[in-house]
Design a protein around this motif. Structure first.
Motif, PDB file in Angstrom:
ATOM      1  N   ARG A 128      -3.235  15.526  14.181  1.00 33.47           N
ATOM      2  CA  ARG A 128      -4.525  15.930  13.565  1.00 33.47           C
ATOM      3  C   ARG A 128      -4.535  16.467  12.108  1.00 33.47           C
ATOM      4  O   ARG A 128      -5.274  16.155  11.221  1.00 33.47           O
ATOM      5  CB  ARG A 128      -5.224  17.127  14.375  1.00 33.47           C
ATOM      6  CG  ARG A 128      -5.736  16.755  15.661  1.00 33.47           C
ATOM      7  CD  ARG A 128      -6.396  17.683  16.427  1.00 33.47           C
ATOM      8  NE  ARG A 128      -5.452  18.644  16.547  1.00 33.47           N
ATOM      9  CZ  ARG A 128      -5.228  19.298  17.581  1.00 33.47           C
ATOM     10  NH1 ARG A 128      -5.640  19.093  18.842  1.00 33.47           N
ATOM     11  NH2 ARG A 128      -4.224  20.170  17.475  1.00 33.47           N
ATOM     12  N   THR A 129      -3.384  17.002  11.804  1.00 34.63           N
ATOM     13  CA  THR A 129      -3.285  17.307  10.330  1.00 34.63           C
ATOM     14  C   THR A 129      -2.143  16.636   9.555  1.00 34.63           C
ATOM     15  O   THR A 129      -2.602  15.780   8.928  1.00 34.63           O
ATOM     16  CB  THR A 129      -2.835  18.914  10.159  1.00 34.63           C
ATOM     17  OG1 THR A 129      -1.343  18.985  10.934  1.00 34.63           O
ATOM     18  CG2 THR A 129      -3.758  19.952  10.961  1.00 34.63           C
ATOM     19  N   CYS A 130      -0.944  16.495   9.668  1.00 34.22           N
ATOM     20  CA  CYS A 130       0.112  15.861   9.217  1.00 34.22           C
ATOM     21  C   CYS A 130      -0.111  14.259   9.569  1.00 34.22           C
ATOM     22  O   CYS A 130      -0.031  13.332   8.503  1.00 34.22           O
ATOM     23  CB  CYS A 130       1.419  16.206   9.520  1.00 34.22           C
ATOM     24  SG  CYS A 130       1.745  17.879   8.985  1.00 34.22           S
ATOM     25  N   GLY A 131      -0.375  13.808  10.707  1.00 32.83           N
ATOM     26  CA  GLY A 131      -0.195  12.569  10.773  1.00 32.83           C
ATOM     27  C   GLY A 131      -1.708  11.927  10.488  1.00 32.83           C
ATOM     28  O   GLY A 131      -1.918  10.818  10.206  1.00 32.83           O
ATOM     29  N   ASN A 132      -2.805  12.711  10.327  1.00 30.80           N
ATOM     30  CA  ASN A 132      -4.015  12.236   9.721  1.00 30.80           C
ATOM     31  C   ASN A 132      -3.825  11.720   8.496  1.00 30.80           C
ATOM     32  O   ASN A 132      -4.350  10.658   7.851  1.00 30.80           O
ATOM     33  CB  ASN A 132      -5.071  13.035  10.013  1.00 30.80           C
ATOM     34  CG  ASN A 132      -6.513  12.530   9.833  1.00 30.80           C
ATOM     35  OD1 ASN A 132      -6.641  11.442  10.140  1.00 30.80           O
ATOM     36  ND2 ASN A 132      -7.465  13.416   9.136  1.00 30.80           N
ATOM     37  N   VAL A 133      -3.216  12.586   7.667  1.00 30.18           N
ATOM     38  CA  VAL A 133      -3.017  12.419   6.185  1.00 30.18           C
ATOM     39  C   VAL A 133      -2.505  11.183   5.743  1.00 30.18           C
ATOM     40  O   VAL A 133      -2.596  10.084   5.183  1.00 30.18           O
ATOM     41  CB  VAL A 133      -2.341  13.379   5.655  1.00 30.18           C
ATOM     42  CG1 VAL A 133      -2.058  13.247   4.007  1.00 30.18           C
ATOM     43  CG2 VAL A 133      -3.404  14.726   5.474  1.00 30.18           C
ATOM     44  N   ALA A 134      -1.084  10.975   6.656  1.00 26.57           N
ATOM     45  CA  ALA A 134      -0.302   9.688   6.505  1.00 26.57           C
ATOM     46  C   ALA A 134      -1.007   8.506   6.874  1.00 26.57           C
ATOM     47  O   ALA A 134      -0.947   7.438   6.441  1.00 26.57           O
ATOM     48  CB  ALA A 134       0.804   9.970   7.261  1.00 26.57           C
ATOM     49  N   ASN A 135      -1.681   8.633   8.200  1.00 29.31           N
ATOM     50  CA  ASN A 135      -2.417   7.297   8.592  1.00 29.31           C
ATOM     51  C   ASN A 135      -3.542   6.897   7.451  1.00 29.31           C
ATOM     52  O   ASN A 135      -3.647   5.880   7.344  1.00 29.31           O
ATOM     53  CB  ASN A 135      -2.983   7.606  10.113  1.00 29.31           C
ATOM     54  CG  ASN A 135      -1.953   7.528  11.087  1.00 29.31           C
ATOM     55  OD1 ASN A 135      -0.778   7.027  10.926  1.00 29.31           O
ATOM     56  ND2 ASN A 135      -2.219   8.485  12.200  1.00 29.31           N
ATOM     57  N   GLN A 146      -4.294   2.161   1.793  1.00 30.52           N
ATOM     58  CA  GLN A 146      -3.328   1.160   1.027  1.00 30.52           C
ATOM     59  C   GLN A 146      -3.522  -0.278   1.462  1.00 30.52           C
ATOM     60  O   GLN A 146      -3.371  -1.210   0.742  1.00 30.52           O
ATOM     61  CB  GLN A 146      -1.827   1.610   1.140  1.00 30.52           C
ATOM     62  CG  GLN A 146      -0.807   0.845   0.428  1.00 30.52           C
ATOM     63  CD  GLN A 146       0.630   1.522   0.155  1.00 30.52           C
ATOM     64  OE1 GLN A 146       0.862   2.118   1.257  1.00 30.52           O
ATOM     65  NE2 GLN A 146       1.432   0.966  -0.633  1.00 30.52           N
ATOM     66  N   GLN A 147      -3.606  -0.409   2.724  1.00 26.85           N
ATOM     67  CA  GLN A 147      -3.939  -1.595   3.420  1.00 26.85           C
ATOM     68  C   GLN A 147      -4.975  -2.356   3.071  1.00 26.85           C
ATOM     69  O   GLN A 147      -5.220  -3.433   2.920  1.00 26.85           O
ATOM     70  CB  GLN A 147      -3.617  -1.657   5.033  1.00 26.85           C
ATOM     71  CG  GLN A 147      -3.526  -2.739   5.645  1.00 26.85           C
ATOM     72  CD  GLN A 147      -3.488  -2.652   7.190  1.00 26.85           C
ATOM     73  OE1 GLN A 147      -3.544  -1.603   7.825  1.00 26.85           O
ATOM     74  NE2 GLN A 147      -2.965  -3.747   7.996  1.00 26.85           N
ATOM     75  N   ARG A 148      -6.082  -1.531   3.031  1.00 24.66           N
ATOM     76  CA  ARG A 148      -7.553  -1.947   2.477  1.00 24.66           C
ATOM     77  C   ARG A 148      -7.303  -2.510   0.804  1.00 24.66           C
ATOM     78  O   ARG A 148      -8.139  -3.643   0.816  1.00 24.66           O
ATOM     79  CB  ARG A 148      -8.469  -1.226   2.792  1.00 24.66           C
ATOM     80  CG  ARG A 148      -9.172  -1.127   3.966  1.00 24.66           C
ATOM     81  CD  ARG A 148     -10.457  -0.249   4.298  1.00 24.66           C
ATOM     82  NE  ARG A 148     -11.216   0.262   3.095  1.00 24.66           N
ATOM     83  CZ  ARG A 148     -11.925   1.118   3.066  1.00 24.66           C
ATOM     84  NH1 ARG A 148     -12.052   2.074   3.887  1.00 24.66           N
ATOM     85  NH2 ARG A 148     -12.704   1.486   1.922  1.00 24.66           N
TER      86      ARG A 148
END
Length: 58
Positions: free
Chosen positions: A39-46, A52-54
């Motif tokens: 919810r914190t670290c993973g959310n920022v990276a995702n 970037q993909q968009r």
């Protein structure tokens, strides 16, 4: 017993977020956890990867 302890140590990981000093015990079935808290670290990276993909496809 000793081999089991070695497998346990492989599940102790540091968070993939470079700004996070957190460590965690990976309880995922296939030992694939990379963030101490999605919810914190993973959310920022995702979110960064998604944006970037968009941009690439826009």
């Amino acid at each position: 017993m000793r081999e089991s302890a070695g497998r346990q140590w492989r599940r102790l990981k540091t968070c993939r977020n470079e700004l996070c000093p957190g460590a965690f015990f990976d309880r995922s079935p296939n030992n694939s956890g990379v963030w101490h808290d999605v919810r914190t670290c993973g959310n920022v990276a995702n979110l960064r990867a998604f944006r970037q993909q968009r941009r690439r496809h826009a």
